[in-house]
Design a protein around this motif. Structure first.
Motif, mmCIF file in Angstrom:
data_model
loop_
_atom_site.group_PDB
_atom_site.id
_atom_site.type_symbol
_atom_site.label_atom_id
_atom_site.label_comp_id
_atom_site.label_asym_id
_atom_site.label_seq_id
_atom_site.Cartn_x
_atom_site.Cartn_y
_atom_site.Cartn_z
ATOM 1 N N GLU A 1 -1.542 1.480 -9.052
ATOM 2 C CA GLU A 1 -0.096 1.602 -9.281
ATOM 3 C C GLU A 1 0.637 2.081 -8.032
ATOM 4 O O GLU A 1 1.707 1.576 -7.708
ATOM 5 C CB GLU A 1 0.175 2.567 -10.441
ATOM 6 N N SER A 2 0.046 3.050 -7.332
ATOM 7 C CA SER A 2 0.779 3.587 -6.173
ATOM 8 C C SER A 2 0.836 2.557 -5.048
ATOM 9 O O SER A 2 1.769 2.577 -4.245
ATOM 10 C CB SER A 2 0.184 4.910 -5.707
ATOM 11 N N ASN A 3 -0.123 1.647 -5.013
ATOM 12 C CA ASN A 3 -0.060 0.570 -4.014
ATOM 13 C C ASN A 3 1.122 -0.364 -4.254
ATOM 14 O O ASN A 3 1.485 -1.133 -3.374
ATOM 15 C CB ASN A 3 -1.360 -0.244 -4.018
ATOM 16 N N LEU A 4 1.683 -0.317 -5.473
ATOM 17 C CA LEU A 4 2.789 -1.223 -5.802
ATOM 18 C C LEU A 4 4.154 -0.647 -5.452
ATOM 19 O O LEU A 4 5.179 -1.269 -5.672
ATOM 20 C CB LEU A 4 2.757 -1.568 -7.295
ATOM 21 N N MET A 5 4.169 0.587 -4.936
ATOM 22 C CA MET A 5 5.467 1.219 -4.619
ATOM 23 C C MET A 5 6.240 0.397 -3.599
ATOM 24 O O MET A 5 5.686 -0.078 -2.614
ATOM 25 C CB MET A 5 5.248 2.619 -4.044
ATOM 26 N N ASP A 6 7.521 0.264 -3.867
ATOM 27 C CA ASP A 6 8.394 -0.426 -2.931
ATOM 28 C C ASP A 6 9.750 0.252 -2.935
ATOM 29 O O ASP A 6 10.366 0.345 -3.987
ATOM 30 C CB ASP A 6 8.537 -1.901 -3.337
ATOM 31 N N PRO A 7 10.278 0.793 -1.864
ATOM 32 C CA PRO A 7 9.697 0.705 -0.524
ATOM 33 C C PRO A 7 8.327 1.399 -0.432
ATOM 34 O O PRO A 7 8.073 2.350 -1.178
ATOM 35 C CB PRO A 7 10.705 1.453 0.345
#
Ligand SMILES: [Fe+2]
Ligand SMILES: [Fe+2]
Lengths: 358, 136
Positions: free
Chosen positions: A72-78
């Motif tokens: 999930e944290s890899n999906l953070m944007d920005p």
């Protein structure tokens, strides 16, 4: 304005975007202030307690919590500027556990900073952890913010170095949260001396963010929701205008304001701890400011676990709790009130029945 | 009339029997109380050990990992409706649920020494809290 995304929306969006092949997705719209180049965010994962059973077997539930938080944290944007890991990678400090945890954490995009937890430390006094990850206290500067990492889970030298039958005997004493012969956590003289020197070079207007595994405040000694020399560390931080302390260990939502210092805790990826007040045989001191997390439903394996991302702007933080089985929570600094508040639940009449702990 | 006579005879027999017995229900000493308390405390202590890694668990997970000092169990609220079990359940059934799920092991008989000892410990850590059957 910021927008919270509950887990179902989050996963729906994730699924849709994965299907469309257009990662990464927008989890939130970050409010950029006037000095937008000074704003940034980072992810914070903690307390995975990876547990070795035998051979290549590990406790599935704790593995899944960490795997999910990493994904999930890899999906953070920005994209976050970096990731922090708040301690307790392992359950019993075994090299197998630290390695297995680091292998999962290896899936994270970008730089990861680590904090030492007691479960990582007491088997070999942090030797293997340090061999893999480097020093257990250090500082660095990033976009005008001074970051400090402390090892706050040390205890009396005499106890640590007494003649133990084995390192595992010492580890098992510390691993039991409710151990009646438990030893209090402390930062200790050496690190406090180092911190004093480290902070001497820093302008007093510079925002300071401190990471420790245990709270640098006193909540419940029996479970080490506590640091014995908390006041001494706090007094070193007093001269700075904006100070934030972020900690793991407690496996629950806590926040507080003491003078100039805002305190925030993190959820565990593994399992939740009860609030200290639910132990009715002793007096405990949960900060009054804290609106508690929902009581855990054990039938939902990931309930009351999660990870967080943190927006840093104008020197204070907004902490977003990403909770797989519940509505996400945002606790952010309110400049008018001079303390962190929950965006949705702070007012007493806004609270919901699962937030009542007893 | 017949019934009345029978009952009187029965009552008389009972009284005689009671007089002949060496002690009766309300006769106990401080030493007895001490012994009974010690019995309880020793089973409670056994329960504390089982709770902290003493139970057979296929995955090494122990009760205290989620329930330090047996918190968040709320023994004072049982029997209560467990939506996940779809019925009103006793504490022992929830203990067994935990044994089967988080610790991935075999459930115990509800009247087994282990389940009794675990309950003795769980209740002890919650002593003084008022009964609240059914509470959520
Ligand atoms: Fe932990
Ligand atoms: Fe910890």
């Amino acid at each position: 304005m910021k927008k919270t995304t509950n887990r179902r929306d989050f996963m729906k969006q994730t699924a849709a975007l994965v299907a469309a092949g257009s990662l990464p997705l927008s989890v939130i719209e970050i409010a950029f202030g006037k000095n937008s180049d000074q704003n940034f965010s980072f992810a914070y994962l903690s307390d995975s307690h990876i547990t070795h059973i035998k051979g290549n077997e590990f406790v599935r539930n704790w593995d899944r919590g960490l795997v999910r938080a990493v994904a999930e944290s890899n999906l953070m944007d920005p994209k976050p500027d970096f990731v922090f890991y708040g301690g307790d990678i392992a359950q019993l400090g075994k090299p197998e556990e630290i390695d297995h945890g680091l292998e999962i954490l290896g899936g994270l995009n970008g730089k990861v900073h680590y904090v030492m937890g007691e479960h990582d430390y007491y088997l070999d006094l942090g030797e293997y952890w340090k061999k893999q990850l480097g020093p257990d206290y250090y500082s660095f500067d990033h976009k005008g913010v001074h970051f400090v990492v402390l090892n706050s889970i040390l205890t009396h030298e005499k106890w640590m170095h007494k003649k133990w039958p084995s390192g595992m005997d010492r580890m098992l004493q510390m691993a039991r949260l409710d151990n009646p012969d438990g030893q209090p956590f402390m930062v200790g003289d050496a690190q406090r001396q180092w911190l004093k020197k480290d902070l001497a070079k820093i302008n007093k207007d510079t925002p300071v963010v401190v990471f420790s595994h245990s709270p640098i405040q006193k909540i419940h000694k029996g479970w080490n929701f506590w640091t014995d020399d908390a006041e001494q560390v706090q007094s070193l931080l007093k001269p700075f205008k904006k100070v934030t302390v972020i900690y793991g260990h407690v496996h629950q939502i806590q926040y507080n304001q003491i003078g100039n210092i805002s305190f925030h805790s993190a959820m565990a990826t593994a399992w939740p701890w009860p609030y200290p007040s639910s132990y009715t045989q002793v007096e405990t001191y949960l900060p009054k400011l804290t609106v508690e997390m929902n009581r855990a439903d054990p039938f939902n394996e990931r309930d009351a676990t999660g990870w967080q991302f943190i927006n840093m702007h104008t020197g204070n933080i907004d902490l977003h709790y990403i909770l797989p089985e519940n509505q996400n929570r945002i606790v952010g600094y309110d400049a008018k009130q001079g303390k962190p508040v929950d965006r949705d639940y702070q007012k007493t009449d806004k609270r919901i029945p699962p937030q009542v702990h007893y | 009339m017949k019934l009345y006579k029978m009952m009187s005879a029965c009552l008389l027999t009972c009284t005689l029997l009671t007089i002949c017995m060496p002690s009766s229900a309300d006769q106990f000493t401080e030493a007895d109380v001490k012994r009974w308390t010690n019995e309880y405390m020793s089973v409670m202590k056994q329960g504390e050990k089982l709770f902290h890694g003493g139970l057979k668990a296929n995955n090494t997970v122990s009760c205290d990992q989620c329930h330090p000092n047996a918190t968040n169990i709320h023994p004072e609220t049982y029997p209560k409706f467990q939506k996940q079990l779809g019925k009103v359940a006793v504490l022992g059934e929830m203990i067994n649920w935990c044994i089967m799920n988080p610790t991935e092991s075999e459930p115990l008989e509800l009247d087994s020494n282990e389940i009794i000892a675990l309950q003795a410990y769980i209740h002890y850590e919650r002593r003084g809290v008022a009964l609240q059957p059914g509470k959520h």
